[in-house]
Every structure is written in C-alpha cells, then in structure tokens.
Scaffold this motif. Structure first.
Motif, PDB file in Angstrom:
ATOM      1  N   TYR A  33       0.849  -1.204   0.000  1.00 24.14           N
ATOM      2  CA  TYR A  33       0.000   0.000   0.000  1.00 24.14           C
ATOM      3  C   TYR A  33       0.880   1.248   0.000  1.00 24.14           C
ATOM      4  N   ASN A  34       1.899   1.264   0.863  1.00 20.10           N
ATOM      5  CA  ASN A  34       2.932   2.303   0.834  1.00 20.10           C
ATOM      6  C   ASN A  34       2.355   3.708   0.940  1.00 20.10           C
ATOM      7  N   SER A  35       1.324   3.849   1.775  1.00 15.45           N
ATOM      8  CA  SER A  35       0.673   5.157   1.975  1.00 15.45           C
ATOM      9  C   SER A  35       0.179   5.771   0.676  1.00 15.45           C
ATOM     10  N   GLY A  36      -0.177   4.912  -0.280  1.00 14.97           N
ATOM     11  CA  GLY A  36      -0.749   5.393  -1.528  1.00 14.97           C
ATOM     12  C   GLY A  36       0.256   5.723  -2.601  1.00 14.97           C
ATOM     13  N   ILE A  37       1.517   5.313  -2.421  1.00 14.24           N
ATOM     14  CA  ILE A  37       2.546   5.587  -3.423  1.00 14.24           C
ATOM     15  C   ILE A  37       2.955   4.261  -4.063  1.00 14.24           C
ATOM     16  N   PRO A  38       2.676   4.041  -5.346  1.00 15.24           N
ATOM     17  CA  PRO A  38       3.020   2.766  -5.978  1.00 15.24           C
ATOM     18  C   PRO A  38       4.515   2.475  -5.886  1.00 15.24           C
ATOM     19  N   MET A  39       4.827   1.213  -5.701  1.00 13.94           N
ATOM     20  CA  MET A  39       6.212   0.779  -5.644  1.00 13.94           C
ATOM     21  C   MET A  39       6.451  -0.289  -6.696  1.00 13.94           C
ATOM     22  N   ASP A  40       7.695  -0.568  -6.981  1.00 13.48           N
ATOM     23  CA  ASP A  40       8.054  -1.610  -7.935  1.00 13.48           C
ATOM     24  C   ASP A  40       7.968  -2.955  -7.226  1.00 13.48           C
ATOM     25  N   LEU A  41       6.911  -3.694  -7.497  1.00  9.79           N
ATOM     26  CA  LEU A  41       6.673  -4.953  -6.795  1.00  9.79           C
ATOM     27  C   LEU A  41       7.609  -6.068  -7.253  1.00  9.79           C
ATOM     28  N   SER A  42       8.372  -5.822  -8.298  1.00  7.89           N
ATOM     29  CA  SER A  42       9.326  -6.838  -8.747  1.00  7.89           C
ATOM     30  C   SER A  42      10.645  -6.760  -7.972  1.00  7.89           C
ATOM     31  N   THR A  43      10.735  -5.816  -7.020  1.00  7.60           N
ATOM     32  CA  THR A  43      11.941  -5.643  -6.216  1.00  7.60           C
ATOM     33  C   THR A  43      11.578  -5.592  -4.742  1.00  7.60           C
ATOM     34  N   ASP A  44      12.259  -6.353  -3.909  1.00  9.69           N
ATOM     35  CA  ASP A  44      12.031  -6.303  -2.464  1.00  9.69           C
ATOM     36  C   ASP A  44      12.425  -4.933  -1.920  1.00  9.69           C
TER      37      ASP A  44
ATOM     38  N   ASN B 204       9.652  -3.859   4.376  1.00 17.80           N
ATOM     39  CA  ASN B 204       8.888  -5.015   4.859  1.00 17.80           C
ATOM     40  C   ASN B 204       8.317  -5.868   3.736  1.00 17.80           C
ATOM     41  N   TYR B 205       8.477  -5.416   2.500  1.00 20.29           N
ATOM     42  CA  TYR B 205       8.030  -6.214   1.355  1.00 20.29           C
ATOM     43  C   TYR B 205       9.208  -7.044   0.857  1.00 20.29           C
ATOM     44  N   ASP B 206       9.131  -8.355   1.053  1.00 16.68           N
ATOM     45  CA  ASP B 206      10.195  -9.261   0.622  1.00 16.68           C
ATOM     46  C   ASP B 206       9.642 -10.447  -0.140  1.00 16.68           C
ATOM     47  N   ASN B 207       8.601 -10.183  -0.951  1.00 14.30           N
ATOM     48  CA  ASN B 207       7.872 -11.258  -1.618  1.00 14.30           C
ATOM     49  C   ASN B 207       7.929 -11.159  -3.143  1.00 14.30           C
TER      50      ASN B 207
END
Length: 218
Positions: free
Chosen positions: A197-208, A211-214
C-alpha cells in the motif's frame, strides 16, 4: 507467478491477456490524487481483461491486490474467478467482499462506507493463509473469512480484471479504474501488505523493499 498491469484503456467488451510486469515506481500516487497514466478504465458493463492466469495454487496460500478508483458503489463489483471454486475480491455496495476456494461472504462482507469514496483511489488486497482469508483496505485488515484449503477447490477459470470470470463469461463488472493488479503464490503478512500500500505511493513490486520481501512469489 507473473504479475499483471494494463497501460491503456480497454475497448468495449475487450478480453486481453496481460503479461507486462508491474513496473511503475515513478508514478505520483496519493489516495485522493493519482496520475492515471497507466491504469485501466472499466465501464461497469462489459469491459474486462483476461489475465490468462488460472490460480491453481490457492490451497498453498495466495495474495491478490490492486488499486481501484470506483465510479460508483452500486451492486456487486468483483474481480477474479468463480465456478464454486473461488478466488475473487471487490465490493458489494460499500462492503468489502471476497471468495476463496469453498467459501465467500458476497452477501455479507465488511461495511466500509465510512472510508470509501467514489472517485478516490484505494488499495485493496486479499490474503489466503492456511484456511483464513483477510480483506485489506488501504493497508489495514478489515475482515476475515474461513475456508478449507484443498487442491480440489482451486479455481479452474482464468482470473479477470474489471469483472469476475464465471463459467468462461464476465460477471459483476467494475465501473472504475484499476491499477497495480498483482497476484502472489504466497500469503503476504500484514507488514508486507502495508508496504505494498505504501501510503498510496506505488512501488516496484518486482523488487524487495523494506517489509516487502515477496517479489520472488509474483
């Protein structure tokens, strides 16, 4: 597992296989203000996108998430797949609802009217974890649903974006915009969902990141 995104408006009645990985870290995204460069618009009538993905791994845990900007909250507006073997999520009015394998709460769900707004971007996610599914809104768990994990009730249809696949047809279409649609073949923990969710700021989900390590489970 692949992730999916769509970078242009779908034509009426379109069905598209989506295979472009999510990669939009430069987008400026706030819950109420979003640069709509890459999102897909759905008309609530017959627009949908066929991901080509049949999620045959739900019994060993899964997560689905996306960002949505709803044009209204009329009736049921659902994304995913269903043929009594379920993997879907969305809204029934202003209730957050989900269906996982042999269970669903489409007629009940959790009331979110105090949080949801038409025309505002929200992040929604469902995590299926060992017999308990959790519905998240804007990074916070709002409801749970018990289901029985079993390979025999893995969905046999493709996941649709903008509607729910049912027997090869699109049903319960979404009126609104969808972005950052992703599926993981693992159960993200609460910290990871909040990170996505990142407080509404999109992140690159292809990179850990944090707390996102998936990313390897996409």
């Amino acid at each position: 597992m692949p992730s999916y995104s769509q970078s242009r408006r779908l034509s009426r009645g379109a069905s598209k296989n989506l295979s472009r990985p999510l990669s939009s870290p430069n987008k400026e995204y706030e819950p109420a203000s979003f640069s709509n460069t890459y999102s897909a618009d759905f008309d609530g009538t017959n627009d949908y996108a066929d991901t080509g993905l049949q999620p045959d791994f739900i019994h060993t845990d899964a997560t689905v998430s996306c960002c949505v900007k709803m044009g209204d909250f009329t009736g049921s507006q659902i994304m995913g797949t269903h043929n009594s073997k379920r993997f879907y999520f969305g809204f029934n009015g202003t209730k957050g609802v989900m269906g996982i394998q042999n269970a669903h709460n489409l007629s009940s769900g959790v009331q979110l009217s105090s949080i949801l707004s038409v025309g505002q971007w929200h992040h929604i996610a469902v995590v299926a974890d060992g017999g308990t599914a959790s519905f998240y809104l804007d990074g916070v768990a709002k409801n749970t649903l018990s289901y029985t994990p079993s390979a025999s009730t893995n969905p046999t249809g493709n996941v649709y974006i903008g509607a729910r696949e049912h027997g090869g047809n699109a049903s319960l279409p979404v009126n609104g915009s969808v972005d950052e649609f992703a599926i993981w073949n693992t159960a993200l923990d609460a910290d990871a969902v909040a990170a996505v969710y990142n407080s509404g700021i999109p992140m690159d989900l292809s990179t850990d990141s944090g707390n996102y390590d998936n990313s390897s489970a996409l």
